[in-house]
Design an enzyme around this catalytic site. Structure first.
Site, PDB file in Angstrom:
ATOM      1  N   HIS A   1       3.518   4.279   4.633  1.00 37.20           N
ATOM      2  CA  HIS A   1       3.144   4.136   6.040  1.00 37.20           C
ATOM      3  C   HIS A   1       3.009   5.527   6.652  1.00 37.20           C
ATOM      4  O   HIS A   1       3.692   6.460   6.238  1.00 37.20           O
ATOM      5  CB  HIS A   1       4.243   3.365   6.792  1.00 37.20           C
ATOM      6  CG  HIS A   1       4.113   3.452   8.280  1.00 37.20           C
ATOM      7  ND1 HIS A   1       3.246   2.663   8.998  1.00 37.20           N
ATOM      8  CD2 HIS A   1       4.722   4.262   9.196  1.00 37.20           C
ATOM      9  CE1 HIS A   1       3.333   2.982  10.280  1.00 37.20           C
ATOM     10  NE2 HIS A   1       4.219   3.947  10.426  1.00 37.20           N
TER      11      HIS A   1
ATOM     12  N   GLU B   1       8.682   6.288  16.267  1.00 36.21           N
ATOM     13  CA  GLU B   1       9.077   5.837  14.932  1.00 36.21           C
ATOM     14  C   GLU B   1      10.177   6.722  14.337  1.00 36.21           C
ATOM     15  O   GLU B   1      11.077   6.224  13.653  1.00 36.21           O
ATOM     16  CB  GLU B   1       7.848   5.778  14.017  1.00 36.21           C
ATOM     17  CG  GLU B   1       6.868   4.692  14.461  1.00 36.21           C
ATOM     18  CD  GLU B   1       5.570   4.653  13.664  1.00 36.21           C
ATOM     19  OE1 GLU B   1       5.401   5.464  12.724  1.00 36.21           O
ATOM     20  OE2 GLU B   1       4.716   3.804  13.981  1.00 36.21           O
TER      21      GLU B   1
ATOM     22  N   ASN C   1       0.795  -1.230   0.000  1.00 34.27           N
ATOM     23  CA  ASN C   1       0.000   0.000   0.000  1.00 34.27           C
ATOM     24  C   ASN C   1       0.831   1.285   0.000  1.00 34.27           C
ATOM     25  O   ASN C   1       0.375   2.321   0.461  1.00 34.27           O
ATOM     26  CB  ASN C   1      -1.032  -0.021   1.139  1.00 34.27           C
ATOM     27  CG  ASN C   1      -0.398   0.011   2.508  1.00 34.27           C
ATOM     28  OD1 ASN C   1       0.817  -0.096   2.635  1.00 34.27           O
ATOM     29  ND2 ASN C   1      -1.209   0.185   3.526  1.00 34.27           N
TER      30      ASN C   1
HETATM   31  P1  CMP Z   1       0.869   0.464   7.719  1.00 35.12           P
HETATM   32  O1  CMP Z   1       0.256   1.816   7.840  1.00 35.12           O
HETATM   33  O2  CMP Z   1       2.291   0.413   7.340  1.00 35.12           O
HETATM   34  O3  CMP Z   1       0.669  -0.361   9.073  1.00 35.12           O
HETATM   35  C1  CMP Z   1       0.527  -1.767   9.129  1.00 35.12           C
HETATM   36  C2  CMP Z   1       0.529  -2.389   7.776  1.00 35.12           C
HETATM   37  O4  CMP Z   1       0.090  -3.733   7.693  1.00 35.12           O
HETATM   38  C3  CMP Z   1      -0.454  -1.641   6.898  1.00 35.12           C
HETATM   39  O5  CMP Z   1       0.038  -0.361   6.612  1.00 35.12           O
HETATM   40  C4  CMP Z   1      -0.578  -2.597   5.710  1.00 35.12           C
HETATM   41  O6  CMP Z   1       0.440  -2.400   4.766  1.00 35.12           O
HETATM   42  C5  CMP Z   1      -0.319  -3.957   6.339  1.00 35.12           C
HETATM   43  N1  CMP Z   1      -1.463  -4.818   6.251  1.00 35.12           N
HETATM   44  C6  CMP Z   1      -1.507  -5.943   5.531  1.00 35.12           C
HETATM   45  N2  CMP Z   1      -2.684  -6.531   5.655  1.00 35.12           N
HETATM   46  C7  CMP Z   1      -3.430  -5.774   6.490  1.00 35.12           C
HETATM   47  C8  CMP Z   1      -4.747  -5.887   7.019  1.00 35.12           C
HETATM   48  N3  CMP Z   1      -5.545  -6.903   6.706  1.00 35.12           N
HETATM   49  N4  CMP Z   1      -5.157  -4.922   7.857  1.00 35.12           N
HETATM   50  C9  CMP Z   1      -4.359  -3.889   8.195  1.00 35.12           C
HETATM   51  N5  CMP Z   1      -3.091  -3.742   7.713  1.00 35.12           N
HETATM   52  C10 CMP Z   1      -2.629  -4.678   6.874  1.00 35.12           C
END
Ligand code: CMP
Length: 139
Positions: free
Chosen positions: A117, A128, A114
């Protein structure tokens, strides 16, 4: 950090497919100043520690594998109400649910890959930022 700083990571999917520049431009247009930035490939130990809060979740192992799959770009950003402003600018975790014009709607592939972060609180933003940068980098 008095609510005016947050931590972002341009993740390996975006950084390694030429989307780092457009995402940086997007964040600058959203009013963020760049306090500190680095390009690095996380080790498994670093990715595991950074996402430790998610260690019991089913997506944890694939998340760590993805985060160490290539170089990424941690950045400390500054502007008023930084945590909330960045989360608004990047959109929902799943790009399918992200608002039009957000970083994830424009550049993310999936909920797992995605693009970016963002810290979810002032407390985590400070933790962080200190995870990736020395005190001297954050003045
Ligand atoms: P981030 O904001 O980096 O924080 C946790 C990460 O887990 C999130 O973005 C996603 O990239 C990843 N992730 C993968 N699968 C899920 C899910 N089902 N729900 C939430 N986060 C997920």
């Amino acid at each position: 950090m008095a609510g005016n700083r947050t931590l972002t990571i341009i993740k390996p999917d975006a950084f390694n497919s030429g989307k780092g520049g457009p995402i940086i431009a997007h964040l600058e247009k959203a009013g963020f100043k760049f306090v500190a930035a680095r390009v690095m490939r996380l080790t498994e130990a670093q990715a595991t520690a950074f996402y430790a809060v998610h260690r019991e979740r089913p997506f944890f192992a694939p998340l760590v594998r993805f985060m160490i799959s290539g170089k990424c770009m941690p950045i400390v950003l500054e502007r008023a109400d930084a945590v909330a402003a960045l989360r608004k600018a990047i959109g929902a975790t799943d790009p399918a649910e992200a608002e039009a014009g957000t970083v994830r709607k424009l550049y993310a592939e999936s909920k797992e890959r995605n693009a970016i972060h963002a810290s979810d609180s002032d407390e985590n933003a400070e933790r962080e930022a200190n995870f990736f940068f020395a005190e001297a980098d954050l003045v």
